[in-house]
Design a protein around this motif. Sequence first.
Motif, mmCIF file in Angstrom:
data_model
loop_
_atom_site.group_PDB
_atom_site.id
_atom_site.type_symbol
_atom_site.label_atom_id
_atom_site.label_comp_id
_atom_site.label_asym_id
_atom_site.label_seq_id
_atom_site.Cartn_x
_atom_site.Cartn_y
_atom_site.Cartn_z
ATOM 1 N N LEU A 125 -4.239 9.447 3.454
ATOM 2 C CA LEU A 125 -5.120 9.623 2.300
ATOM 3 C C LEU A 125 -4.837 10.935 1.584
ATOM 4 N N LEU A 126 -4.602 11.989 2.335
ATOM 5 C CA LEU A 126 -4.296 13.278 1.718
ATOM 6 C C LEU A 126 -2.979 13.222 0.958
ATOM 7 N N MET A 127 -1.985 12.545 1.541
ATOM 8 C CA MET A 127 -0.706 12.428 0.844
ATOM 9 C C MET A 127 -0.847 11.604 -0.431
ATOM 10 N N LEU A 128 -1.602 10.516 -0.373
ATOM 11 C CA LEU A 128 -1.830 9.714 -1.580
ATOM 12 C C LEU A 128 -2.527 10.553 -2.649
ATOM 13 N N THR A 129 -3.442 11.409 -2.223
ATOM 14 C CA THR A 129 -4.146 12.263 -3.181
ATOM 15 C C THR A 129 -3.179 13.239 -3.833
ATOM 16 N N LEU A 130 -2.286 13.822 -3.040
ATOM 17 C CA LEU A 130 -1.296 14.752 -3.605
ATOM 18 C C LEU A 130 -0.416 14.047 -4.635
ATOM 19 N N TYR A 131 -0.107 12.786 -4.384
ATOM 20 C CA TYR A 131 0.751 12.023 -5.297
ATOM 21 C C TYR A 131 -0.052 11.316 -6.397
ATOM 22 N N LYS A 132 -1.369 11.534 -6.418
ATOM 23 C CA LYS A 132 -2.246 10.893 -7.412
ATOM 24 C C LYS A 132 -2.055 9.370 -7.384
ATOM 25 N N SER A 210 2.176 -4.994 7.848
ATOM 26 C CA SER A 210 1.104 -5.304 6.897
ATOM 27 C C SER A 210 0.942 -4.206 5.856
ATOM 28 N N GLY A 211 1.278 -2.953 6.231
ATOM 29 C CA GLY A 211 1.156 -1.850 5.282
ATOM 30 C C GLY A 211 2.431 -1.540 4.536
ATOM 31 N N ALA A 212 3.552 -2.143 4.963
ATOM 32 C CA ALA A 212 4.860 -1.822 4.387
ATOM 33 C C ALA A 212 4.959 -2.015 2.875
ATOM 34 N N PRO A 213 4.246 -2.987 2.267
ATOM 35 C CA PRO A 213 4.351 -3.131 0.805
ATOM 36 C C PRO A 213 4.031 -1.856 0.020
ATOM 37 N N LEU A 214 3.262 -0.939 0.619
ATOM 38 C CA LEU A 214 2.961 0.318 -0.064
ATOM 39 C C LEU A 214 4.238 1.078 -0.404
ATOM 40 N N ALA A 215 5.213 1.034 0.504
ATOM 41 C CA ALA A 215 6.468 1.758 0.278
ATOM 42 C C ALA A 215 7.252 1.198 -0.895
ATOM 43 N N LEU A 216 6.990 -0.047 -1.240
ATOM 44 C CA LEU A 216 7.670 -0.678 -2.371
ATOM 45 C C LEU A 216 6.881 -0.533 -3.664
ATOM 46 N N ARG A 217 5.578 -0.381 -3.546
ATOM 47 C CA ARG A 217 4.753 -0.188 -4.750
ATOM 48 C C ARG A 217 4.891 1.221 -5.309
ATOM 49 N N LEU A 218 4.951 2.210 -4.408
ATOM 50 C CA LEU A 218 5.019 3.594 -4.857
ATOM 51 C C LEU A 218 6.421 3.916 -5.350
ATOM 52 N N ARG A 219 6.490 4.512 -6.505
ATOM 53 C CA ARG A 219 7.774 4.811 -7.128
ATOM 54 C C ARG A 219 8.273 6.191 -6.729
ATOM 55 N N GLY A 220 9.550 6.383 -6.886
ATOM 56 C CA GLY A 220 10.128 7.704 -6.698
ATOM 57 C C GLY A 220 10.275 8.106 -5.243
ATOM 58 N N ARG A 221 10.246 9.413 -5.027
ATOM 59 C CA ARG A 221 10.534 9.958 -3.715
ATOM 60 C C ARG A 221 9.548 9.517 -2.650
ATOM 61 N N VAL A 222 8.261 9.439 -3.015
ATOM 62 C CA VAL A 222 7.272 9.076 -2.002
ATOM 63 C C VAL A 222 7.521 7.665 -1.489
ATOM 64 N N GLY A 223 7.970 6.780 -2.364
ATOM 65 C CA GLY A 223 8.277 5.421 -1.932
ATOM 66 C C GLY A 223 9.427 5.398 -0.943
ATOM 67 N N TRP A 224 10.477 6.169 -1.226
ATOM 68 C CA TRP A 224 11.609 6.224 -0.310
ATOM 69 C C TRP A 224 11.236 6.904 0.992
ATOM 70 N N GLU A 225 10.401 7.937 0.901
ATOM 71 C CA GLU A 225 9.917 8.595 2.120
ATOM 72 C C GLU A 225 9.193 7.585 3.007
ATOM 73 N N LEU A 226 8.336 6.793 2.389
ATOM 74 C CA LEU A 226 7.572 5.803 3.162
ATOM 75 C C LEU A 226 8.469 4.719 3.740
ATOM 76 N N ARG A 227 9.484 4.334 2.998
ATOM 77 C CA ARG A 227 10.419 3.341 3.539
ATOM 78 C C ARG A 227 11.043 3.841 4.832
#
Length: 273
Positions: A125-132, A210-227
């Motif tokens: 949640l904190l990371m999502l907040t940092l990335y807005k 079940s949570g993996a789609p988040l890594a594909l929805r988020l664009r840019g570096r955070v998405g690749w980090e999550l992948r």
Amino acid sequence: MPVDHYENFPVASILLPKRLIPAVEAIYAFARSADDLADEGDASPAERLAALEVYGQALDRIHRKQAQPDPMFERLAGIVAQYELPLLPFYDLLSAFKQDVTVTRYANYADLLDYCRRSANPVGLLMLTLYKAVDEDNVRDSDAICSALQLINFLQDVAIDQQKERIYLPLEDLGRFAVSPAAFERSESHGKWSALMRFEVARARELMLSGAPLALRLRGRVGWELRLVVQGGLRILEAIEAVNYDVFRRRPKLQKRDWLLICWRALRMKRPK
């Protein structure tokens, strides 16, 4: 990316934007030091809880916008103000760390997930907040990824946790597979143990996916980090399977050679149809 001690914090990652590094480091310093108060050293339970209570008082001062005598909390206060971070995740983390001092067994999966809700999910949640990037779907999937990472850590660290007289596998699962808590003390693997661990690994994998789609929805570096985080966690589960679930003799962890496979899988991740 061994799933070990707050590895879901991408500290110093080449994928983390430089502008966010001070914020992530401040969050990490809080979480790591508080976790160490609960786990490390030879302090008594009462002393550990008292030390964690000091952290709670520091969070109260941040809420009241009061000066901090500790430079770590002064820095954290500045980050909270700059990024408008909610304080509840920090309080939740403290709640989980205090629980580590007093609770050594979990009756069922629901109780364990409640612990994960406070010990791991606040990080996401904190990371999502940092990335807005906070919205209902993102928080749901982030919670699944973070809880899965925590569960994977438990599966890795069965032997280590046993030394601390803790069992993070639900007691109802032990009963279902006829595994006695004494099995954690014999440092051996057997058929019933393997069946139990096979069940736990499958459940952690399902939660992660079940949570993996988040890594594909988020664009840019955070998405690749999550992948990479998702694929790293899944690879750890494969490592547990590769040793036939005998985590007593060798703690499964990622080797350098695993990184090529993780990166390849991260590149090939696709949305489920």
